[in-house]
Write an enzyme that holds these catalytic residues in place. Structure first.
Site, PDB file in Angstrom:
ATOM      1  N   LEU A  83       8.283   4.216  -1.299  1.00 58.10           N
ATOM      2  CA  LEU A  83       8.521   3.070  -1.281  1.00 58.10           C
ATOM      3  C   LEU A  83       8.176   1.046  -2.350  1.00 58.10           C
ATOM      4  O   LEU A  83       8.511   0.510  -3.076  1.00 58.10           O
ATOM      5  CB  LEU A  83       8.488   2.447   0.016  1.00 58.10           C
ATOM      6  CG  LEU A  83       8.417   1.020   0.950  1.00 58.10           C
ATOM      7  CD1 LEU A  83       9.588   0.707   0.462  1.00 58.10           C
ATOM      8  CD2 LEU A  83       7.298   0.683   1.895  1.00 58.10           C
ATOM      9  N   GLY A 140     -29.939   4.567  -0.399  1.00 57.29           N
ATOM     10  CA  GLY A 140     -30.839   4.616  -1.877  1.00 57.29           C
ATOM     11  C   GLY A 140     -30.338   5.104  -2.832  1.00 57.29           C
ATOM     12  O   GLY A 140     -29.002   5.027  -2.926  1.00 57.29           O
ATOM     13  N   GLU A 157      -0.609   1.275   3.536  1.00 60.69           N
ATOM     14  CA  GLU A 157       0.083   0.886   4.914  1.00 60.69           C
ATOM     15  C   GLU A 157       0.182  -0.287   5.381  1.00 60.69           C
ATOM     16  O   GLU A 157       0.052  -0.415   6.211  1.00 60.69           O
ATOM     17  CB  GLU A 157      -0.235   2.025   6.117  1.00 60.69           C
ATOM     18  CG  GLU A 157      -0.162   3.912   5.670  1.00 60.69           C
ATOM     19  CD  GLU A 157       1.054   4.303   6.033  1.00 60.69           C
ATOM     20  OE1 GLU A 157       1.994   3.308   6.442  1.00 60.69           O
ATOM     21  OE2 GLU A 157       1.004   5.471   5.482  1.00 60.69           O
ATOM     22  N   GLU A 173      -4.604  -8.325   4.616  1.00 57.72           N
ATOM     23  CA  GLU A 173      -3.919  -9.303   5.181  1.00 57.72           C
ATOM     24  C   GLU A 173      -2.147  -9.090   6.011  1.00 57.72           C
ATOM     25  O   GLU A 173      -2.669 -10.492   6.250  1.00 57.72           O
ATOM     26  CB  GLU A 173      -4.310 -10.371   3.156  1.00 57.72           C
ATOM     27  CG  GLU A 173      -5.336 -10.603   2.801  1.00 57.72           C
ATOM     28  CD  GLU A 173      -5.700  -9.319   2.544  1.00 57.72           C
ATOM     29  OE1 GLU A 173      -7.094  -9.775   1.481  1.00 57.72           O
ATOM     30  OE2 GLU A 173      -5.514  -8.122   2.280  1.00 57.72           O
TER      31      GLU A 173
END
Length: 388
Positions: free
Chosen positions: A125, A345, A369, A373
């Protein structure tokens, strides 16, 4: 309020936890250090039935629910985020689109091996200039005779270049609608198709044992029958699977937060300073108390969203719950790794300790995914705000 899961869910949790601790934990640091994709372990996950948790029984799956998948991802992610995302993407972005929208012929061709973990599928995509704005896809596909001819590029595609990757579902522009918007369709491109190139693996901050590549298509030709679902419905098909993916990523984040809490508690009880365990100091104890709250809050949001999805709740309600879970759990996981590194630490900055790996693995959870925002936009719109 507590999360109460069914007995079969808790049985699955035990099986996956045992597998993760025996087959994943002893090797996770080396896989990360050497950037090894653990293909043999992935195959074992398939033999255990993990890739088939939600797949139809007729193709070898269990026909199970999203809650079950989240449990498996959470337990794997608690040990190794790379292995967790391999399962999440393999099911949600690999198997689910074919199972949901594929023709019978496509399902019979691809699903048996994918469900069994003998093969992996990916979903192409994202593009170099189309991330959150997925509708801005520039990869094109045109019909020439009985073939689709694909040109373009994809970016950050999980499970796309492994030795067992068999097919990639690619979103493409197949035309222009009357209103001038892109007609986006999904097309199945088998691995090894001429004109389909898997680019070199990315040099990533984290998820070193997860397979991630850019893809390029240069006059890549596949049969017209490789169209997945209806022409022009590719983007809608992706949106239909997106909520499941967000819930799954939230479960992956929950696993990471749990790992941080468990490792920090153990270290705070063992490490001494000024004659007593560092966990006796409020400066250590209080952040861990906050982390405990974050873990339990993430758990509630993840499994509430999963329960709504499994119950067939209104899609808008599921989408809102998925956005809440994804937003909170992923940001909590990033904070959890900061807390764990601080508790350890100087040792938290040393790769010998797992919290360093946790720290590197966490950030992508807020991005993949749908970014944080984007989740805030989804939630704001659900509340009636005209945010754009």
């Amino acid at each position: 309020m507590t999360v109460e899961l069914a007995e079969h869910h808790e049985s699955l949790r035990k099986v996956v936890r045992d597998f993760a601790e025996t087959e994943g934990a002893p090797h996770a640091a080396r896989w990360d250090r050497e950037r090894v994709f653990p293909v043999d372990t992935v195959r074992e996950m398939g033999e255990l039935g993990l890739f088939g948790i939600t797949a139809p029984e007729e193709f070898g799956g269990a026909g199970g629910d999203i809650t079950s998948l989240c449990i498996a991802i959470e337990e794997l992610g608690r040990v190794d985020q790379s292995v967790g995302i391999t399962l999440s993407a393999g099911v949600g972005l690999g198997i689910t689109p074919i199972a949901s929208f594929g023709t019978r012929e496509q399902q019979e061709r691809w699903l048996p091996d994918l469900v069994a973990g003998r093969a992996l599928a990916a979903f192409g995509l994202t593009e170099p200039e189309a991330g959150s704005d997925a509708g801005a896809t520039r990869t094109t596909a045109r019909l020439e005779g009985d073939d689709w001819v694909i040109d373009g590029a994809k970016a950050f595609i999980t499970n796309s270049g492994t030795d067992i990757t068999s097919v990639v579902t690619v979103t493409t522009r197949t035309g222009t609608r009357q209103d001038g918007s892109a007609e986006i369709s999904a097309i199945l491109v088998p691995a090894g198709t001429p004109g389909f190139t898997v680019e070199p693996a990315y040099d990533k901050l984290g998820w070193h044992a997860s397979d991630t590549h850019g893809l390029s298509f240069d006059a890549c030709r596949v049969p017209q029958s490789n169209l997945l679902g209806r022409r022009g419905r590719g983007f809608r098909q992706f949106l239909a699977t997106l909520d499941d993916g967000r819930i799954a990523i939230a479960a992956l984040a929950l696993g990471l937060s749990r790992a941080c809490l468990e490792a920090s508690l153990a270290y705070a009880g063992e490490r001494t300073a000024f004659g007593r365990p560092i966990g006796a100091n409020q400066g250590v104890a209080f952040p861990l108390a906050d982390l405990d709250v974050a873990v339990e809050s993430s758990r509630l949001l993840v499994y509430t969203a999963a329960r709504l999805r499994d119950a067939g709740a209104d899609p808008a309600e599921v989408s809102r719950a998925a956005a809440r879970a994804k937003l909170y759990a992923t940001e909590a996981a990033v904070s959890a790794t900061r807390t764990a590194t601080q508790v350890f630490g100087g040792y938290g900055f040393i790769e010998e300790y797992p919290v360093a790996r946790f720290y590197r693995d966490a950030k992508i959870l807020e991005v993949g995914e749908g970014t944080s925002e984007v989740q805030r936009i989804v939630l704001a719109r659900a509340m009636g705000l005209p945010v754009g």
